[in-house]
Motif scaffolding. Structure first.
Motif, PDB file in Angstrom:
ATOM      1  N   ILE A  72       0.859  -1.181   0.000  1.00 14.00           N
ATOM      2  CA  ILE A  72       0.000   0.000   0.000  1.00 14.00           C
ATOM      3  C   ILE A  72       0.899   1.235   0.000  1.00 14.00           C
ATOM      4  O   ILE A  72       1.656   1.450   0.947  1.00 14.00           O
ATOM      5  N   ILE A  73       0.807   2.017  -1.061  1.00 15.13           N
ATOM      6  CA  ILE A  73       1.609   3.227  -1.177  1.00 15.13           C
ATOM      7  C   ILE A  73       0.673   4.421  -1.264  1.00 15.13           C
ATOM      8  O   ILE A  73      -0.225   4.449  -2.098  1.00 15.13           O
ATOM      9  N   GLN A  74       0.905   5.404  -0.386  1.00 16.77           N
ATOM     10  CA  GLN A  74       0.114   6.636  -0.419  1.00 16.77           C
ATOM     11  C   GLN A  74       1.020   7.762  -0.908  1.00 16.77           C
ATOM     12  O   GLN A  74       2.071   8.005  -0.317  1.00 16.77           O
ATOM     13  N   ALA A  75       0.599   8.413  -1.981  1.00 18.80           N
ATOM     14  CA  ALA A  75       1.379   9.507  -2.552  1.00 18.80           C
ATOM     15  C   ALA A  75       0.578  10.796  -2.432  1.00 18.80           C
ATOM     16  O   ALA A  75      -0.522  10.899  -2.967  1.00 18.80           O
ATOM     17  N   GLN A  76       1.131  11.774  -1.716  1.00 19.60           N
ATOM     18  CA  GLN A  76       0.455  13.058  -1.559  1.00 19.60           C
ATOM     19  C   GLN A  76       1.461  14.195  -1.549  1.00 19.60           C
ATOM     20  O   GLN A  76       1.220  15.256  -1.002  1.00 19.60           O
ATOM     21  N   ARG A  77       2.588  13.964  -2.169  1.00 18.40           N
ATOM     22  CA  ARG A  77       3.656  14.952  -2.182  1.00 18.40           C
ATOM     23  C   ARG A  77       3.303  16.173  -3.031  1.00 18.40           C
ATOM     24  O   ARG A  77       3.699  17.287  -2.726  1.00 18.40           O
ATOM     25  N   PHE A  78       2.575  15.953  -4.112  1.00 24.11           N
ATOM     26  CA  PHE A  78       2.262  17.026  -5.047  1.00 24.11           C
ATOM     27  C   PHE A  78       0.814  17.480  -4.909  1.00 24.11           C
ATOM     28  O   PHE A  78      -0.009  16.793  -4.335  1.00 24.11           O
ATOM     29  N   ARG A  79       0.508  18.628  -5.523  1.00 23.99           N
ATOM     30  CA  ARG A  79      -0.852  19.165  -5.452  1.00 23.99           C
ATOM     31  C   ARG A  79      -1.742  18.650  -6.571  1.00 23.99           C
ATOM     32  O   ARG A  79      -2.943  18.836  -6.541  1.00 23.99           O
ATOM     33  N   SER A  80      -1.153  17.983  -7.564  1.00 21.80           N
ATOM     34  CA  SER A  80      -1.977  17.452  -8.653  1.00 21.80           C
ATOM     35  C   SER A  80      -2.079  15.937  -8.537  1.00 21.80           C
ATOM     36  O   SER A  80      -1.136  15.251  -8.150  1.00 21.80           O
ATOM     37  N   GLN A  81      -3.250  15.440  -8.900  1.00 20.57           N
ATOM     38  CA  GLN A  81      -3.518  14.005  -8.801  1.00 20.57           C
ATOM     39  C   GLN A  81      -2.625  13.216  -9.755  1.00 20.57           C
ATOM     40  O   GLN A  81      -2.124  12.151  -9.394  1.00 20.57           O
ATOM     41  N   GLU A  82      -2.385  13.745 -10.934  1.00 14.94           N
ATOM     42  CA  GLU A  82      -1.582  13.042 -11.934  1.00 14.94           C
ATOM     43  C   GLU A  82      -0.121  12.892 -11.476  1.00 14.94           C
ATOM     44  O   GLU A  82       0.489  11.832 -11.628  1.00 14.94           O
ATOM     45  N   GLN A  83       0.428  13.945 -10.886  1.00 21.54           N
ATOM     46  CA  GLN A  83       1.800  13.870 -10.379  1.00 21.54           C
ATOM     47  C   GLN A  83       1.895  12.861  -9.235  1.00 21.54           C
ATOM     48  O   GLN A  83       2.864  12.110  -9.137  1.00 21.54           O
ATOM     49  N   ASN A  84       0.887  12.836  -8.371  1.00 23.65           N
ATOM     50  CA  ASN A  84       0.878  11.874  -7.271  1.00 23.65           C
ATOM     51  C   ASN A  84       0.749  10.443  -7.791  1.00 23.65           C
ATOM     52  O   ASN A  84       1.345   9.521  -7.240  1.00 23.65           O
ATOM     53  N   ARG A  85      -0.019  10.251  -8.852  1.00 22.14           N
ATOM     54  CA  ARG A  85      -0.165   8.922  -9.460  1.00 22.14           C
ATOM     55  C   ARG A  85       1.191   8.439  -9.997  1.00 22.14           C
ATOM     56  O   ARG A  85       1.600   7.304  -9.759  1.00 22.14           O
ATOM     57  N   GLU A  86       1.893   9.311 -10.685  1.00 24.43           N
ATOM     58  CA  GLU A  86       3.219   8.958 -11.221  1.00 24.43           C
ATOM     59  C   GLU A  86       4.203   8.677 -10.085  1.00 24.43           C
ATOM     60  O   GLU A  86       5.015   7.759 -10.174  1.00 24.43           O
ATOM     61  N   ASP A  87       4.117   9.472  -9.027  1.00 24.03           N
ATOM     62  CA  ASP A  87       4.995   9.286  -7.872  1.00 24.03           C
ATOM     63  C   ASP A  87       4.742   7.930  -7.212  1.00 24.03           C
ATOM     64  O   ASP A  87       5.688   7.207  -6.872  1.00 24.03           O
ATOM     65  N   ALA A  88       3.480   7.562  -7.037  1.00 21.85           N
ATOM     66  CA  ALA A  88       3.136   6.282  -6.402  1.00 21.85           C
ATOM     67  C   ALA A  88       3.640   5.120  -7.250  1.00 21.85           C
ATOM     68  O   ALA A  88       4.199   4.144  -6.730  1.00 21.85           O
ATOM     69  N   ARG A  89       3.474   5.219  -8.563  1.00 15.20           N
ATOM     70  CA  ARG A  89       3.929   4.153  -9.454  1.00 15.20           C
ATOM     71  C   ARG A  89       5.454   4.037  -9.455  1.00 15.20           C
ATOM     72  O   ARG A  89       5.992   2.935  -9.477  1.00 15.20           O
TER      73      ARG A  89
END
Length: 141
Positions: A72-89
């Protein structure tokens, strides 16, 4: 598809993504928009990973891996959902990459002569200290 290495890629259908509300700074945007991404990947259900990689991943002591074998990876570093999706992946790929190489086997070594000598000397001193205590105790009576 997440490319982990040149031979291994995790297909989209094995990933579960969910948009959640992000915590931290961001003003009203945080209260209105679900920008954080929670990425779930079940290790044992994956057809992309070899069995030995699955076992090494499951054995890892990482707080992101549950006992059931789910990452389970939670990504919330960025303000945009797309950037967080890329970060999580990217973070999932990095975690799986760490399990690709088998760990280096531990080579047993012998203690040095110096360390053996020090251990025996400390042991002897401790023994004499205890002996001295018991002699004083008997003479006091």
């Amino acid at each position: 598809m997440i490319a982990v290495s040149e031979r291994i890629a995790i297909p989209e259908h094995e990933l579960i993504e969910r948009a959640i509300r992000s915590s931290g700074p961001g003003g009203q945007n945080v209260n209105k928009v679900s920008t954080a991404i929670e990425l779930r990947f079940f290790i044992w259900g994956s057809s992309a990973l070899p069995d030995e990689v699955k076992q090494r991943l499951a054995k890892k002591r990482d707080q992101r891996i549950t006992e059931a074998g789910e990452i389970i990876i939670q990504a919330q570093r960025f303000r945009s959902q797309e950037q967080n999706r890329e970060d999580a992946r990217a973070r999932l790929a990095a975690l799986v990459r760490t399990a690709l190489e088998p760990p280096k086997p531990r080579v047993a070594t012998k203690p040095t002569r110096s360390s053996q000598r020090k251990r025996l000397e400390t042991k002897r001193l401790h023994g004499t200290l205890k002996q001295d205590r018991s002699k004083r105790h008997l003479s006091d009576e």
